[in-house]
Design an enzyme around this catalytic site. Structure first.
Site, PDB file in Angstrom:
ATOM      1  CG  HIS A 293       5.347   5.714  -7.354  1.00  0.00           C
ATOM      2  ND1 HIS A 293       5.812   5.863  -8.641  1.00  0.00           N
ATOM      3  CD2 HIS A 293       4.660   4.539  -7.351  1.00  0.00           C
ATOM      4  CE1 HIS A 293       5.412   4.849  -9.381  1.00  0.00           C
ATOM      5  NE2 HIS A 293       4.726   4.030  -8.619  1.00  0.00           N
TER       6      HIS A 293
ATOM      7  CG  HIS B 297       7.318   0.365  -6.983  1.00  0.00           C
ATOM      8  ND1 HIS B 297       7.268  -0.442  -8.096  1.00  0.00           N
ATOM      9  CD2 HIS B 297       6.399   1.351  -7.191  1.00  0.00           C
ATOM     10  CE1 HIS B 297       6.367   0.023  -8.947  1.00  0.00           C
ATOM     11  NE2 HIS B 297       5.830   1.120  -8.423  1.00  0.00           N
TER      12      HIS B 297
ATOM     13  CG  HIS C 187       1.231   0.992  -6.435  1.00  0.00           C
ATOM     14  ND1 HIS C 187       0.636   0.563  -7.607  1.00  0.00           N
ATOM     15  CD2 HIS C 187       2.450   1.487  -6.806  1.00  0.00           C
ATOM     16  CE1 HIS C 187       1.451   0.775  -8.623  1.00  0.00           C
ATOM     17  NE2 HIS C 187       2.566   1.335  -8.167  1.00  0.00           N
TER      18      HIS C 187
ATOM     19  CG  ASN D 160       1.387   3.978 -10.559  1.00  0.00           C
ATOM     20  OD1 ASN D 160       2.564   4.249 -10.817  1.00  0.00           O
ATOM     21  ND2 ASN D 160       0.600   3.355 -11.431  1.00  0.00           N
TER      22      ASN D 160
ATOM     23  CB  ILE E 214       2.248  -0.750 -13.664  1.00  0.00           C
ATOM     24  CG1 ILE E 214       2.758   0.018 -14.875  1.00  0.00           C
ATOM     25  CG2 ILE E 214       1.285   0.110 -12.860  1.00  0.00           C
ATOM     26  CD1 ILE E 214       3.586  -0.764 -15.821  1.00  0.00           C
TER      27      ILE E 214
END
Length: 878
Positions: A541, A546, A730, A734, A878
């Site tokens: 993740h 990110h 993602h 997520n 997010i």
């Protein structure tokens, strides 16, 4: 005088902008006082028509041969005075504007300057010009008949190479898609400039716009010095020296990430003052109330409001009363049986104190996770344990087992310890009569292997006061019905032998469903899941989506003009990423943060992610290459998407390949519009600078293994991979966090006990009370509440989210061919969404729903706001 005014050519425009509301400005006593002073002393602050000016810039006419920059028109202001009350809702406002612009002398507008004279910023959404003008108007805007519109275009301009493609653009309007915050003009070295939404490669950009194009990129790059201010729009690189350190740190604890020793992707530079840490000789950025991100990278006002509301409700309503309760020693940090844990989802757990004014006892409550809505115990089955490796929240780690891996290679330095190993006989016990060689030949043996990642850190981790962990290897068999069956789990940890040598202690646990052996099996699975949960959050993740995407976002803004077609392609896939990453560095992954308090590696969490990043390869992030590398697919031109899957019912791979293929088709079509000529890619100086900076600066700690940027194929594969990471990958790792991990027994974040040995008190407790032994092994109460609160927040879609196949503006480009290709992409995603739903309803595909009866929906492209367990946002938002 009237005749002079009437001869002027006026171009009408429409300006859409959003102001900060007066309610927001006056939300405090100081704000109210300040606003009152502004009303009295500065009427300009509330008369926006006198406070915002515009000047058009030509894309076809230069001042002279020596100065090729496009001519700049006269300054003009907004029309239609709007009252203060109209801004209360923070909604878009529309203004008319009239530019004095003679097309014969000035040519065709291609950009404009805007100047804000107010103290307050505003969001400039868009500007649209009626062009060619339909009428000639007086200063009072009275319409008059004019001659044929053909006089508008100078005959010498029709042959201009920059106008040849105009037939694919809107012939009645010139659109400027802005979506940028404009501060007071004194905040900028040059006036803010915006360009029309017509895409140009650098070499085909109108010569009149090139100097403005280059100047804007120079402004966005900055000079690499000074502290960044909240109004800045400067994109630059820095190492992760803003995670901080603790007073209790040893010399090597909490190192700066970025560099040869601890390689890491770069993040946005903020320029804050540095604090020198004498323990490790590192210079760390000092903490700040808020971390700088370039102004246009901030969340929307709507998203900020929702984010704060949800965060305040969850954190203040759960963590604070529980922490206070524990501090006052009114409750234990251990769950009082599974019943207490279950109550968190069924009415809430009462705490023996109140933090409210009415004295009502505080309650810790969470929404029921999707995992236990159908059954509270189906997650415990071996089938579900294995299914979540291919249809859970971390589905991209499992890989094909190789023959040479069966006996785990290790150097035995002494005879004190003989580690247990997984052998042929061990596996065949549970292989339904299938022999090992046959299983290898048919690609039916798989492994979930965390030994290499965790083993180097286990000594440090197990020295932590709460941690007792293993490095795990789980062996699995593909059954005839398409489901996976766990065969054995190997649990390993470092051990210092009696002779003083370092060795490895390993235990092999086999499946069991009765007696103490079944309890040991459940505990072994829990240790596997702890490894998986930590790897998921820190690597799959955080790192793999990110952190790795941020350098691409920085490089794009620094090197690709908003006029560049590849900027227009990629920009939506960086929305909110820099902002959410800055929030993570401030409160989630920093020293002493939630991650360090609640996840197994504690202070070594980010250092572990750095160790994994050393082996990160960009090209391997493409889904087809990832599947091939993990042995989960082989190339097969007769199979769908050119791949034959080792596990045909692999939900993440099956759905993902359809998303990947649709995305690549869209990117191929789009790229072909602009790079049809031979050498166009290598000759694109902005594109080459972009890629060079990604490789040498943004991901500069990784040497080699980067593709060249030499052909349209390179552009397509690179852009498709970036879009895949930012969107579908993602989403897959997520938005299932709370649905799967919201029930902490299914995905614990800590392990606090090793599996006990016979004859010990822990073994006796495990035998007499398996549930209590399980709960004392995994994450305790306070850490659970913190974990679940964060998971719920991160699993929730904002109401202004923009999903794959969508854009937040219909005028993102003037190229009608590109818009048509994008419409086809959107249509294809709609078909894929239906196909995924159909597969989920196919009872023969057992991995689609599993024993918990939870369909795999994470790669359904669209979603409503909230925690929906579906939806692919365009970006890591997010």
């Amino acid at each position: 005088m009237d005749a002079i005014v009437e001869r002027r050519k006026l171009v009408k425009g429409k300006v859409v902008l959003i102001r900060k509301s007066v309610v927001q400005t006056m939300s405090t006593v100081n704000g109210l006082f300040a606003t009152g002073k502004n009303i009295i002393h500065s009427s300009l602050q509330f008369d926006i028509t006198k406070s915002v000016s515009f000047k058009l810039i030509s894309r076809t006419k230069s001042s002279n041969l020596l100065n090729v920059a496009g001519k700049v028109g006269k300054e003009t202001y907004l029309e239609n005075n709007v009252s203060v009350l109209r801004t209360l809702g923070e909604r878009p406002e529309e203004f008319d504007i009239y530019f004095e612009w003679d097309d014969k002398d000035m040519g065709i507008p291609g950009a404009f300057y805007v100047k804000n004279l107010m103290d307050d910023e505003f969001l400039l959404v868009s500007v649209t010009l009626e062009y060619p003008p339909q009428t000639s108007v007086t200063h009072e805007h009275n319409q008059k008949n004019i001659q044929d519109q053909n006089h508008i275009l100078d005959q010498n301009l029709i042959l201009d190479q920059n106008l040849i493609l105009d037939h694919i653009h809107d012939q009645k309007h010139i659109h400027f898609d802005c979506n940028s915050w404009v501060h007071n003009h004194k905040c900028y070295k040059t006036d803010r400039i915006f360009f029309a939404n017509i895409p140009y490669l650098p070499g085909k950009s109108p010569v009149q716009l090139r100097v403005y194009r280059e100047e804007e990129l120079k402004n966005l790059r900055g000079d690499g010095t000074g502290k960044r201010e909240k109004w800045d729009r400067i994109y630059d690189y820095d190492v992760y020296n803003d995670l901080g350190f603790l007073d209790s740190d040893a010399q090597q604890d909490h190192p700066i990430l970025g560099g040869l020793k601890y390689p890491y992707p770069r993040r946005v530079r903020t320029g804050r003052n540095l604090i020198h840490n004498n323990k490790n000789d590192g210079s760390y950025e000092e903490p700040d109330e808020s971390y700088y991100v370039p102004r246009d990278e901030n969340f929307s006002q709507e998203k900020v409001k929702e984010f704060l509301q949800l965060g305040t409700k969850t954190v203040a309503g759960r963590i604070e009363p529980l922490l206070l309760s524990l501090y006052l020693k009114n409750t234990s940090n251990e769950f009082n049986g599974i019943e207490e844990l279950q109550k968190m989802y069924e009415g809430g757990v009462d705490l023996p104190l109140s933090i409210t004014a009415n004295g009502t006892p505080s309650v810790i409550a969470f929404p029921p996770p999707h995992l236990i809505k159908e059954s509270k115990f189906a997650w415990m089955t071996d089938e579900e344990f294995a299914r979540e490796m291919i249809a859970g929240v971390n589905p991209a780690v499992i890989r094909l087992l190789k023959k040479e891996e069966l006996a785990w290679p290790r150097k035995i330095v002494c005879s004190c310890i003989q580690p247990s190993t997984v052998t042929k006989e061990t596996l065949e016990i549970n292989m339904d009569g299938v022999k090992l060689d046959e299983a290898f030949a048919d690609r039916r043996l798989f492994i979930l292997d965390y030994s290499e990642v965790f083993m180097p850190y286990l000594s440090k981790i197990n020295d932590l006061p709460y941690a007792k962990a293993y490095a795990t290897r789980t062996f699995l068999f593909l059954k005839d019905d398409g489901t996976l069956k766990p065969l054995a789990i190997q649990l390993s940890k470092p051990l210092r032998c009696g002779c003083g040598s370092s060795n490895t202690e390993s235990t092999v646990v086999l499946p069991a469903d009765k007696g103490v052996e079944s309890t040991i099996w459940q505990l072994a699975k829990a240790h596997v899941t702890v490894n998986d949960t930590n790897y998921h959050q820190l690597i799959s993740h955080w790192l793999n989506t990110h952190a790795v995407i941020e350098p691409f976002a920085i490089a794009t803004h620094r090197n690709l003009s908003v006029l560049h077609p590849i900027y227009k392609l990629l920009h939506p896939h960086f929305r909110d990423t820099i902002n959410i990453n800055s929030l993570a560095r401030k409160s989630l992954i920093n020293a002493g943060s939630i991650i360090e308090q609640t996840f197994l590696p504690g202070p070594y969490s980010m250092e572990m992610s750095s160790a994994v990043y050393k082996n990160w390869v960009f090209t391997d992030q493409a889904l087809p290459k990832d599947l091939i590398k993990r042995g989960l697919a082989v190339e097969d031109i007769t199979a769908p998407h050119g791949l034959s899957l080792a596990i045909e019912d692999y939900p993440y791979a099956v759905d993902g390949l359809e998303i990947w293929s649709a995305t690549k088709k869209w990117v191929q079509g789009y790229v072909s519009l602009y790079y049809a000529e031979e050498g166009a890619v290598e000759g694109d100086r902005e594109l080459q600078a972009w890629w060079k900076e990604v490789v040498e600066k943004g991901h500069g700690d990784l040497k080699g293994q980067w593709p060249k940027m030499q052909s349209p194929k390179d552009v397509v594969e690179t852009c498709t991979t970036i879009i895949w990471i930012a969107s579908a990958l993602h989403a897959a790792v997520n938005f299932g966090q709370y649905p799967y991990g919201g029930y902490i027994m299914n995905r614990p974040t800590q392990s606090r006990r090793w599996i006990p040995n016979p004859g010990t008190q822990e073994y006796e407790e495990m035998t007499n009370n398996p549930q209590e032994a399980f709960l004392k092994t995994i994450t305790p109460k306070y850490q659970t509440v913190m974990d679940l609160t964060v998971m719920e927040l991160l699993s929730t879609h904002a109401s202004d989210e923009v999903y794959l196949g969508q854009r937040n503006s219909l005028n993102w480009t003037a190229d009608q061919h590109a818009k048509q290709l994008f419409a086809e992409f959107t249509e294809n995603l709609g078909k894929i969404e239906k196909e995924i739903s159909d597969r989920n309803n196919n009872q023969e595909l057992r991995n689609r729903t599993g024993p918990i009866k939870l369909p795999y929906t994470l790669l359904l492209p669209t979603s409503e706001p909230g925690m929906t367990f579906r939806g692919i946002p365009n970006s890591v938002s997010i």
